[in-house]
Write an enzyme that holds these catalytic residues in place. Sequence first.
Site, mmCIF file in Angstrom:
data_model
loop_
_atom_site.group_PDB
_atom_site.id
_atom_site.type_symbol
_atom_site.label_atom_id
_atom_site.label_comp_id
_atom_site.label_asym_id
_atom_site.label_seq_id
_atom_site.Cartn_x
_atom_site.Cartn_y
_atom_site.Cartn_z
ATOM 1 N N HIS A 1 45.115 130.210 -2.952
ATOM 2 C CA HIS A 1 44.325 130.487 -1.753
ATOM 3 C C HIS A 1 45.209 130.492 -0.491
ATOM 4 C CE1 HIS A 1 40.918 130.387 1.002
ATOM 5 N NE2 HIS A 1 41.446 129.326 1.589
ATOM 6 N N HIS B 1 41.149 134.538 7.316
ATOM 7 C CA HIS B 1 40.394 134.488 6.070
ATOM 8 C C HIS B 1 39.732 135.815 5.703
ATOM 9 C CE1 HIS B 1 41.353 130.315 6.036
ATOM 10 N NE2 HIS B 1 40.583 130.058 5.003
ATOM 11 N N HIS C 1 40.800 136.616 2.208
ATOM 12 C CA HIS C 1 39.843 136.589 1.085
ATOM 13 C C HIS C 1 39.862 137.902 0.318
ATOM 14 C CE1 HIS C 1 37.001 133.114 2.492
ATOM 15 N NE2 HIS C 1 38.028 132.681 1.789
ATOM 16 N N ARG D 1 32.274 127.580 14.829
ATOM 17 C CA ARG D 1 32.829 127.200 13.516
ATOM 18 C C ARG D 1 33.477 128.413 12.841
ATOM 19 N NH1 ARG D 1 30.511 122.821 9.174
ATOM 20 N NH2 ARG D 1 32.223 123.091 7.723
ATOM 21 N N ASN E 1 37.713 130.697 10.392
ATOM 22 C CA ASN E 1 37.992 131.804 9.471
ATOM 23 C C ASN E 1 39.230 132.610 9.874
ATOM 24 O OD1 ASN E 1 35.801 131.271 7.807
ATOM 25 N ND2 ASN E 1 34.412 132.361 9.189
ATOM 26 N N LYS F 1 39.490 120.402 13.330
ATOM 27 C CA LYS F 1 38.294 120.835 12.595
ATOM 28 C C LYS F 1 37.081 120.001 13.009
ATOM 29 C CE LYS F 1 36.045 122.060 8.407
ATOM 30 N NZ LYS F 1 36.098 122.487 7.032
ATOM 31 N N LYS G 1 30.472 121.345 4.261
ATOM 32 C CA LYS G 1 30.132 122.536 3.471
ATOM 33 C C LYS G 1 30.383 122.192 2.015
ATOM 34 C CE LYS G 1 30.946 126.444 6.553
ATOM 35 N NZ LYS G 1 31.796 127.631 6.801
ATOM 36 N N ARG H 1 17.500 114.710 -4.964
ATOM 37 C CA ARG H 1 17.287 115.352 -3.649
ATOM 38 C C ARG H 1 18.274 114.868 -2.586
ATOM 39 N NH1 ARG H 1 12.017 114.016 -4.970
ATOM 40 N NH2 ARG H 1 10.912 115.737 -5.956
ATOM 41 N N GLU I 1 46.760 126.260 5.816
ATOM 42 C CA GLU I 1 45.561 125.811 6.558
ATOM 43 C C GLU I 1 45.961 124.895 7.723
ATOM 44 O OE1 GLU I 1 42.698 127.152 5.946
ATOM 45 O OE2 GLU I 1 42.643 127.683 3.815
ATOM 46 N N GLU J 1 27.406 126.529 11.770
ATOM 47 C CA GLU J 1 28.041 127.848 11.948
ATOM 48 C C GLU J 1 27.047 128.895 12.464
ATOM 49 O OE1 GLU J 1 30.878 128.679 8.829
ATOM 50 O OE2 GLU J 1 31.094 130.744 9.497
HETATM 51 P P1 NAD Z 1 42.014 122.588 -6.055
HETATM 52 O O1 NAD Z 1 40.972 121.604 -5.772
HETATM 53 O O2 NAD Z 1 41.786 123.544 -7.172
HETATM 54 O O3 NAD Z 1 43.392 121.845 -6.312
HETATM 55 C C1 NAD Z 1 44.540 122.607 -6.660
HETATM 56 C C2 NAD Z 1 45.186 122.089 -7.944
HETATM 57 O O4 NAD Z 1 45.894 120.901 -7.661
HETATM 58 C C3 NAD Z 1 44.198 121.743 -9.061
HETATM 59 O O5 NAD Z 1 44.769 122.134 -10.292
HETATM 60 C C4 NAD Z 1 44.109 120.222 -9.003
HETATM 61 O O6 NAD Z 1 43.824 119.665 -10.260
HETATM 62 C C5 NAD Z 1 45.496 119.863 -8.551
HETATM 63 N N1 NAD Z 1 45.588 118.648 -7.753
HETATM 64 C C6 NAD Z 1 44.782 118.259 -6.732
HETATM 65 N N2 NAD Z 1 45.254 117.147 -6.158
HETATM 66 C C7 NAD Z 1 46.379 116.820 -6.835
HETATM 67 C C8 NAD Z 1 47.337 115.773 -6.693
HETATM 68 N N3 NAD Z 1 47.260 114.890 -5.712
HETATM 69 N N4 NAD Z 1 48.355 115.725 -7.578
HETATM 70 C C9 NAD Z 1 48.469 116.670 -8.560
HETATM 71 N N5 NAD Z 1 47.632 117.689 -8.716
HETATM 72 C C10 NAD Z 1 46.604 117.757 -7.861
HETATM 73 O O7 NAD Z 1 42.358 123.482 -4.776
HETATM 74 P P2 NAD Z 1 42.346 123.218 -3.201
HETATM 75 O O8 NAD Z 1 43.312 124.188 -2.652
HETATM 76 O O9 NAD Z 1 42.454 121.797 -2.858
HETATM 77 O O10 NAD Z 1 40.877 123.678 -2.787
HETATM 78 C C11 NAD Z 1 40.463 125.011 -2.901
HETATM 79 C C12 NAD Z 1 38.959 125.033 -2.850
HETATM 80 O O11 NAD Z 1 38.519 124.466 -1.618
HETATM 81 C C13 NAD Z 1 38.356 126.422 -2.934
HETATM 82 O O12 NAD Z 1 37.305 126.416 -3.860
HETATM 83 C C14 NAD Z 1 37.829 126.657 -1.530
HETATM 84 O O13 NAD Z 1 36.684 127.504 -1.526
HETATM 85 C C15 NAD Z 1 37.487 125.267 -1.106
HETATM 86 N N6 NAD Z 1 37.457 125.067 0.362
HETATM 87 C C16 NAD Z 1 36.332 124.543 0.892
HETATM 88 C C17 NAD Z 1 36.251 124.311 2.254
HETATM 89 C C18 NAD Z 1 35.031 123.680 2.831
HETATM 90 O O14 NAD Z 1 34.906 123.634 4.054
HETATM 91 N N7 NAD Z 1 34.146 123.156 2.020
HETATM 92 C C19 NAD Z 1 37.352 124.623 3.075
HETATM 93 C C20 NAD Z 1 38.505 125.147 2.487
HETATM 94 C C21 NAD Z 1 38.552 125.357 1.116
HETATM 95 N N1 GLY Z 2 36.545 125.975 6.005
HETATM 96 C C1 GLY Z 2 35.703 126.557 6.981
HETATM 97 C C2 GLY Z 2 34.591 125.668 7.435
HETATM 98 O O1 GLY Z 2 34.482 124.555 7.039
HETATM 99 O O2 GLY Z 2 33.772 126.107 8.199
#
Ligand code: NAD
Ligand code: GLY
Length: 362
Positions: free
Chosen positions: A262, A245, A249, A238, A242, A223, A143, A121, A185, A233
């Site tokens: 992305h 986005h 998206h 917040r 976007n 942020k 998030k 939990r 970003e 949000e």
């Molecule tokens: P990711 O986590 O898939 O990383 C991209 C690639 O890089 C992967 O193959 C990973 O293995 C590799 N990688 C990561 N760090 C590395 C390093 N230091 N050296 C070598 N390789 C490395 O992608 P991302 O772009 O970091 O994240 C995208 C995700 O984040 C999406 O799912 C998106 O929805 C999410 N996201 C969430 C929020 C939030 O507020 N929670 C905000 C923005 C994005």
């Molecule tokens: N990445 C958008 C948020 O965290 O609200």
Amino acid sequence: MPTVHVDLGARSYDVMVENGLLARAGEAIRAAGLKGRAAIISDETVARHHGAALSAALEAAGISSDLHLVPSGEASKSMARVEELCSSLAAAGHDRRSFVVALGGGVVGDLAGFVAAVFYRGIPFVQVPTTIVAQVDSSVGGKTGVNLAEGKNLLGAFHQPALVLADPQVLATLPDREYREGYAEVIKHAAIRDAGMLADIAALDPATREVPADLIARNIAIKARIVEADEHETKGIRALLNLGHTIGHGIEAAVPYGEMLHGEAISLGLCAALFLSEKHAGLAAAESREILGLLRHFHLPLQLDPAITTERVMQKLGRDKKFEGGNIRFVLLRAGGDAYLSEAVTKDDLVEAVELLRGTVE
Ligand code: NAD
Ligand code: GLY
């Protein structure tokens, strides 16, 4: 060391940004008051590069840890992986006295954060972001979640980390394309709230792969302030995050899986948002060009492949959660650093903006 404090009352935490911080992760975690065993959750690629360094840093501070891995990539953001990871943690003897350390990009951060939100939990977790997107965006704000076949991030929970440790040096192992996409970003945050940072980003030379810690910290602070003002949000603040986005998206979902990163889709979404900001918010063409120039500086796409039809993008975009009750709430810029949530944008505007992405961008 640049530290950004995220002030959320009982859920407050620090985001520490420093070169070489990974090697001192154990000390920092101890200093933040976390106790018990650590379950490190990572993906196979990140663990290969940085897993041993993190385990050693924890051990040096007397923190016992084990490693729980998932395959790299978005497909790991699934309930099946959540269940597997929870079973793996339970089998390793973790319980409510343990904490999770998420070592990776946004995929690992969202997934591991969600595991931490539901295991027993809810247990504390530490974010150790290893991509630019994760350092400036996904590791901050709480998030967490996974995807459903019906759409991205449809399952999740708000669960704030107890600490975020961003070490710009770990970005050195990122492939070039993942390095460049991260800047979409960074540019987005500056465009929303810090026009002065746009010039600082323009001064970076992408060829050197430089990611200054102070720029990361300043970008995170944008942020952090937004999350503090609207943690869940619900206040239309917040939602400013976007920017780019909505159409981004739609494009991301319209392209065959894995073809477009992305940040690349967000670059196109930002181009469309700039066009709509000029049309509806009085954004000066010169400011729009400055931001487009930054995207180009990082070799991010400014033109949509003609094979991706407007109809398909609109279809995918229709499912996006930002269409609330038929209204399109769209983030526009009055000027660089001055974003707001508008209801002036119509579906026809979106079609026009997607069409324009096929034209030549100055
Ligand atoms: P990711 O986590 O898939 O990383 C991209 C690639 O890089 C992967 O193959 C990973 O293995 C590799 N990688 C990561 N760090 C590395 C390093 N230091 N050296 C070598 N390789 C490395 O992608 P991302 O772009 O970091 O994240 C995208 C995700 O984040 C999406 O799912 C998106 O929805 C999410 N996201 C969430 C929020 C939030 O507020 N929670 C905000 C923005 C994005
Ligand atoms: N990445 C958008 C948020 O965290 O609200």
